[in-house]
Motif scaffolding. Structure first.
Motif, PDB file in Angstrom:
ATOM      1  N   VAL A   1       5.205   0.734 -11.669  1.00  9.98           N
ATOM      2  CA  VAL A   1       4.817   0.141 -10.382  1.00  9.98           C
ATOM      3  C   VAL A   1       6.041  -0.501  -9.722  1.00  9.98           C
ATOM      4  O   VAL A   1       6.259  -0.371  -8.519  1.00  9.98           O
ATOM      5  CB  VAL A   1       3.678  -0.885 -10.564  1.00  9.98           C
ATOM      6  N   ALA A   2       6.861  -1.167 -10.554  1.00  8.41           N
ATOM      7  CA  ALA A   2       8.044  -1.841 -10.004  1.00  8.41           C
ATOM      8  C   ALA A   2       9.154  -0.846  -9.661  1.00  8.41           C
ATOM      9  O   ALA A   2       9.938  -1.082  -8.750  1.00  8.41           O
ATOM     10  CB  ALA A   2       8.559  -2.883 -10.996  1.00  8.41           C
ATOM     11  N   ARG A   3       9.206   0.246 -10.406  1.00  7.10           N
ATOM     12  CA  ARG A   3      10.313   1.222 -10.225  1.00  7.10           C
ATOM     13  C   ARG A   3       9.745   2.636 -10.109  1.00  7.10           C
ATOM     14  O   ARG A   3       9.917   3.474 -11.010  1.00  7.10           O
ATOM     15  CB  ARG A   3      11.273   1.129 -11.413  1.00  7.10           C
ATOM     16  N   PRO A   4       9.104   2.944  -8.982  1.00  4.51           N
ATOM     17  CA  PRO A   4       8.482   4.266  -8.836  1.00  4.51           C
ATOM     18  C   PRO A   4       9.485   5.414  -8.883  1.00  4.51           C
ATOM     19  O   PRO A   4       9.097   6.558  -9.089  1.00  4.51           O
ATOM     20  CB  PRO A   4       7.808   4.201  -7.455  1.00  4.51           C
TER      21      PRO A   4
ATOM     22  N   ARG B   1      -6.595   3.640 -13.698  1.00  4.26           N
ATOM     23  CA  ARG B   1      -5.615   3.218 -12.687  1.00  4.26           C
ATOM     24  C   ARG B   1      -4.810   4.412 -12.176  1.00  4.26           C
ATOM     25  O   ARG B   1      -4.408   4.463 -11.033  1.00  4.26           O
ATOM     26  CB  ARG B   1      -4.696   2.148 -13.289  1.00  4.26           C
TER      27      ARG B   1
ATOM     28  N   TYR C   1      -2.050   6.041  -8.427  1.00  8.06           N
ATOM     29  CA  TYR C   1      -2.082   4.618  -8.035  1.00  8.06           C
ATOM     30  C   TYR C   1      -0.883   4.320  -7.159  1.00  8.06           C
ATOM     31  O   TYR C   1       0.251   4.672  -7.482  1.00  8.06           O
ATOM     32  CB  TYR C   1      -2.003   3.793  -9.306  1.00  8.06           C
TER      33      TYR C   1
ATOM     34  N   LEU D   1       0.487   1.087  -4.724  1.00  6.36           N
ATOM     35  CA  LEU D   1       0.345  -0.209  -4.058  1.00  6.36           C
ATOM     36  C   LEU D   1       1.193  -0.171  -2.813  1.00  6.36           C
ATOM     37  O   LEU D   1       2.413  -0.124  -2.891  1.00  6.36           O
ATOM     38  CB  LEU D   1       0.844  -1.331  -4.967  1.00  6.36           C
TER      39      LEU D   1
ATOM     40  N   SER E   1       3.164  -1.653  -0.138  1.00  7.95           N
ATOM     41  CA  SER E   1       3.733  -2.960   0.176  1.00  7.95           C
ATOM     42  C   SER E   1       4.907  -2.763   1.119  1.00  7.95           C
ATOM     43  O   SER E   1       6.034  -2.600   0.716  1.00  7.95           O
ATOM     44  CB  SER E   1       4.140  -3.722  -1.087  1.00  7.95           C
ATOM     45  N   GLU E   2       4.565  -2.727   2.385  1.00  7.83           N
ATOM     46  CA  GLU E   2       5.576  -2.592   3.428  1.00  7.83           C
ATOM     47  C   GLU E   2       6.093  -3.985   3.732  1.00  7.83           C
ATOM     48  O   GLU E   2       5.302  -4.886   4.018  1.00  7.83           O
ATOM     49  CB  GLU E   2       4.937  -2.015   4.697  1.00  7.83           C
TER      50      GLU E   2
ATOM     51  N   PHE F   1       7.376  -9.076  -8.504  1.00  7.16           N
ATOM     52  CA  PHE F   1       6.291  -8.370  -9.196  1.00  7.16           C
ATOM     53  C   PHE F   1       5.421  -9.410  -9.892  1.00  7.16           C
ATOM     54  O   PHE F   1       5.928 -10.314 -10.555  1.00  7.16           O
ATOM     55  CB  PHE F   1       6.821  -7.377 -10.243  1.00  7.16           C
TER      56      PHE F   1
ATOM     57  N   PRO G   1       3.100  -8.945  -0.918  1.00  8.88           N
ATOM     58  CA  PRO G   1       3.372  -7.647  -0.277  1.00  8.88           C
ATOM     59  C   PRO G   1       4.144  -7.772   1.037  1.00  8.88           C
ATOM     60  O   PRO G   1       4.872  -6.860   1.408  1.00  8.88           O
ATOM     61  CB  PRO G   1       1.976  -7.066  -0.019  1.00  8.88           C
TER      62      PRO G   1
ATOM     63  N   GLY H   1       6.937  -7.073  -2.194  1.00  9.56           N
ATOM     64  CA  GLY H   1       6.629  -7.254  -3.616  1.00  9.56           C
ATOM     65  C   GLY H   1       5.288  -6.643  -3.970  1.00  9.56           C
ATOM     66  O   GLY H   1       4.526  -6.221  -3.093  1.00  9.56           O
TER      67      GLY H   1
ATOM     68  N   VAL I   1      13.139  -6.095 -11.771  1.00 11.77           N
ATOM     69  CA  VAL I   1      12.450  -6.859 -10.738  1.00 11.77           C
ATOM     70  C   VAL I   1      11.963  -8.190 -11.319  1.00 11.77           C
ATOM     71  O   VAL I   1      11.206  -8.192 -12.293  1.00 11.77           O
ATOM     72  CB  VAL I   1      11.242  -6.058 -10.192  1.00 11.77           C
TER      73      VAL I   1
END
Ligand SMILES: Cc1ncc(C[n+]2csc(CCOP(=O)(O)OP(=O)(O)O)c2C)c(N)n1
Lengths: 283, 573
Positions: free
Chosen positions: A91-94, A121, A263, A265, A267-268, B218, B239, B243, B266
């Motif tokens: 999730v942190a590093r797609p 998920r 999945y 998320l 986050s713009e 995160f 977000p 984040g 992160v």
């Protein structure tokens, strides 16, 4: 397809052994996990992935030792939590290719809850479970996938008398987006399947029959029992369920390939910095 | 300017809207330039059930309630007696409400004014009793109608429309009119201009904001009272900065997700309370051994087990400092005030990142769920300073035995930077090892990076008289009531020193020694049953003074009067 798979980031010149580290495995002779290590390095070479863009995450167990034997990034965590570390990382590093690996005890007993929710998920990562139907590292206790009448589990003399956990059916019901079975006794047969699992978006489950002949000699027979599945890959979960519920557990192949979106998320970034959040506190 | 303050509690049964009225009163007071706090007390019901909104408003920033409430205003009296131990009245206090005031209050309060807000509300189309009560309270403590109007418009117009604003305003005005029959009460006055720089914020929101300022991008979340609001605030705000927040399936997942994200480079955090921190301890150890920084906020509640979820206690010091198996050096901090939740969390992110270790932030329910009007808190300036391996080559070793113990970390994606992070003991390169020399080298390194670090002046807040022979030592939210008591006693001539410790672990005995120069007696006050902080001080600090423990468990907050009493008794011995 994540960034690490884009042509400009790949490494066409590498061969399987370039993905191995120089650390010698702790595994016993005849362990199915050697086959998995070989298949995985061949898949990584086939996909031409740059080792610096791959992270292999594991829990605890003989099988969970695998990251140290690879020349990729790795995380050898605690027992049962491999999928959760993989989830946070992806999730942190797609941009990375994230592969989670471990044993049946790690994934389906102590980590069972995470397995269900990782399937639901549908984070874009690949989970390789080396199933030997027992706990190898702690020297031979029953695992969730042990046969109910396996007499030699050291904490369950006479058998577990419990219904074995069915990873593929549970995975399917929980929403895994790709389901395959391979065997550690047939490394070359596993290569295209593992490669496809890594390529396929979402959560891919690769169940490996990986014999432990140290604690269950009968698993020597697995080599002869496995065969290619005769059904074509389906995207119909109902069909896949019926097939998986009725097969004997030795059919190899890609048994389900779903089309759920992974999945994501959103986050713009909408503000410049933390100071822009302060206005909400003004009296 | 001398401090003037007034304390008011509103009570009501399920659905009476007492919390809404309390929040609006605090916000209106804030707009009129006052400072204040509002704490909430409620029965175990999730929705409805009896509730009390407790406010103290002042012309200066305040950290705690007073001993008594000046006004008790009942929207109704159903079950209000359940709060008798929390709402202390004396013969200067007044109660206002319909007939049937609980005996507990008639006995203690000086005067009672009969006024049924429900009856008044009935006279107004769509009138609500809580808005009448808001009007009564505003009138009694001289909050101008204009401030109430602004708050009503802000909170109702968008969601409920003009009609709701109009009927609420009418109810407020009716309440104000009814209250004019009650003799007015001396109330603090303030300059509305000053409000421009003030914030209305809870400790939980402050932790969230501090985390974001510190660079957290995160968050993994699993809900638990009283920490949930930290996570919910982050869910909507993180977000906006790009984040990400993931709702995890349990705390075992949330802490490990944070570890995974941090391994990816992160800065990562999770927040929980006692039961969750208990589940997380194994992976706190993983964060220590693998040297992957994470921040875990523990908003403490009554324990053990499920304990008292919505009430405060400072009883997780032991688990935070000693809960990890093996020798596992890490950092534990604790904010002292709501405003300090911002700085302490921001600093904690910095420490975790700098030292590549977990930092546990011990907040508590009394800080987390209290809303305060405070002067806006500036950014403390701490940013993540994780040592990153740049251009590693074949000789790169993730766990290199460096001079200060911190080893540059290679992030996934770094050319030639591949390594395997491990919770198994390892060599400098990260290869699993059970050799004595490797274990000793890595343990020394992990300890050295924390022991050798200069934590600076943030470690504690010291105030009071330099030549005092008596010092009070405390931590966490107890600092509020104790500061109040110490100030009161100092104003009456007693010499005292107050030390609020923000850095719980590692201990700073040298620094403490300097602060306790001349001090002959030390009183250690904390909100738990076994004196966890006291025993910790005895074990890790070298205190020459005579030392006494005052450990008062939750769920009731420590009151300034209790502290004054202990200090009087102690100083006479
Ligand atoms: C919290 C915790 N409980 C128990 C153990 C002991 N343990 C280590 S590996 C293992 C089971 C491993 O079995 P499996 O995951 O099937 O992997 P295998 O060794 O068979 O490859 C157990 C119980 C542990 N390390 N941590």
């Amino acid at each position: 397809m994540n960034l690490s798979m884009k042509t400009e980031n790949t490494c066409p010149s590498l061969v399987a052994k370039d993905y191995r580290s120089d650390t010698k495995p702790v595994w016993c002779p005849g362990c199915g996990d050697f086959g998995v290590l070989l298949s995985l390095t061949k898949s990584l070479a086939e996909l031409q992935l740059n080792p610096k863009n791959v992270a292999v995450i594991s829990g605890i167990g003989c099988s969970s030792r695998i990251p140290a034997y690879l020349n990729t990034f790795g995380f050898h965590g605690v027992h049962g939590r491999a999928l959760t570390i993989g989830t946070g990382l992806k999730v942190a590093r797609p941009d990375l290719t994230v592969i989670v690996a471990g044993g049946d005890g790690d994934g389906f007993s102590i980590g069972g809850n995470h397995f269900l929710h990782a399937c639901r998920r549908n984070v874009d990562m690949t989970y390789i479970v080396m199933d030997n139907e027992l706990y190898g590292m702690t020297k031979g206790q029953a695992s969730p996938t042990s046969a109910p009448d396996w007499e030699y589990g050291k904490l369950t003399p006479g058998g577990t008398h419990m219904k074995p956990f069915h990873p593929l059916v549970v995975g399917l019901a929980s929403g895994a987006n790709f389901i395959a079975r391979v065997s550690g006794t047939n490394p070359n047969g596993a290569v295209p399947i593992i490669s496809e699992a890594i390529r396929h978006p979402g959560f891919s489950l690769v169940h490996v029959l990986s014999p432990c002949i140290t604690f269950n000699r009968e698993q020597l027979e697995w080599k002869k029992m496995v065969r290619d599945a005769v059904v074509p890959t389906t995207n119909d979960a109902g069909k896949a369920a019926r097939y998986l519920m009725s097969d004997d557990g030795f059919n190899l192949g890609i048994l389900f390939k779903g089309d759920r979106l992974p999945y994501d998320l959103k986050s713009e970034k909408t503000v410049d910095g933390p100071a822009d959040l302060e206005a909400q506190f003004s009296v | 300017m001398t401090e003037q303050s007034i304390s008011i509690t509103m009570t009501g049964s399920g659905g009476s809207g007492v919390m809404t009225a309390g929040n609006m009163l605090l916000d209106a007071a804030g707009r009129s330039g006052l400072f204040g706090i509002m704490t909430r007390s409620a029965g175990p019901q999730i929705r409805g059930g009896e509730a009390a909104a407790m406010l103290r408003l002042s012309n200066k920033p305040i950290l705690s309630h007073k001993d008594q409430f000046d006004i008790l205003l009942g929207i109704d009296w159903k079950n209000a007696d359940l709060f008798a131990s929390e709402i202390v009245l004396d013969n200067n206090s007044i109660t206002i409400g319909e007939t049937g005031i609980p005996q507990a209050f008639t006995e203690s309060a000086g005067r009672h004014y009969e006024l049924s807000v429900a009856e008044i509300a009935k006279q107004i189309p769509d009138g609500r009793a809580n808005m009448v009560a808001l009007g009564v309270a505003a009138k009694l403590i001289s909050i101008p109608l204009s401030a109430i109007k602004e708050v009503l418009t802000k909170s109702l117009l968008k969601q409920k429309g003009e009609g709701a604003v109009r009927s609420s305003l009418e109810a407020v005005e009716a309440g104000m009119a009814a209250a004019s029959a009650i003799p007015s009460i001396p109330a603090p006055t303030a300059d509305p201009e000053a409000a421009a720089n003030n914030w209305s914020i809870t400790g939980n929101e402050a932790c969230g904001m501090g985390a974001i300022r510190g660079g957290i991008r995160f968050v993994a979340a699993y809900p638990i009272t009283p920490a949930t609001e930290v996570l919910e605030w982050l869910a909507t705000n993180l977000p906006k900065l790009g984040g990400k927040l993931v709702q995890a399936e349990d705390e075992l997942a949330s802490i490990n997700q944070a570890i995974g994200a941090s391994f990816g480079g992160v800065p990562s955090l999770t927040a929980t309370s006692g039961p969750g921190i208990a589940l997380m301890t194994e992976s706190l150890g993983l964060s220590v051994a693998s040297e992957t920084p994470i921040v875990v906020i523990d908003v403490m509640r009554g324990g053990p087990s499920t304990g008292i979820p919505a009430k405060s206690e400072q009883s997780d010091l032991n688990i935070a400092v000693f809960g990890l198996h093996g020798d596992a050096p890490h950092v534990v901090t604790a904010p002292l005030t709501i405003a300090d939740c911002l700085m302490t969390t921001q600093w904690s992110v910095y420490l975790a990142e700098k030292l590549q270790t977990p930092t546990i932030v011990l907040s508590d329910q009394a800080l987390g769920q209290t809303r305060a009007v405070i002067p806006g808190v500036p950014d403390a300036g701490y940013e993540p300073e994780r040592a990153i391996a740049v251009n590693p080559d074949k000789t790169y070793q993730r766990y290199a035995d460096t001079e200060n113990g911190v080893s540059p970390m290679s992030l996934p994606g770094t050319e030639s930077g591949q390594y395997t992070a491990d919770g198994l003991e390892h060599t400098q390169s990260g290869r699993p090892s059970s050799k004595a020399e490797d274990h000793h080298r890595q343990m020394n390194k992990r300890l050295r990076k924390i022991k050798g670090f200069d934590f600076g002046d943030n470690w504690a807040e010291a105030s009071g008289d330099d030549d005092a022979e008596i010092a009070v030592l405390t931590w966490g939210s107890s600092f509020g009531a104790i500061s109040q008591a110490v100030e009161e006693l100092r104003q009456s001539g007693q010499k005292l020193r107050l030390i609020g410790v923000r850095l719980i672990s590692p201990a700073q005995p040298e620094r403490m020694k300097k602060l306790l120069n001349n001090v002959k007696k030390v009183l250690v006050i904390e909100q738990n049953h076994s004196g966890q902080f006291y025993h910790y001080l005895k074990a890790y600090y070298d205190l020459d003074a005579e030392i006494k423990s005052i450990a008062i468990p939750g769920p009731l907050p420590i009151l300034p009067s209790q502290v004054r009493q202990y200090l009087r008794d102690w100083s006479q011995i």
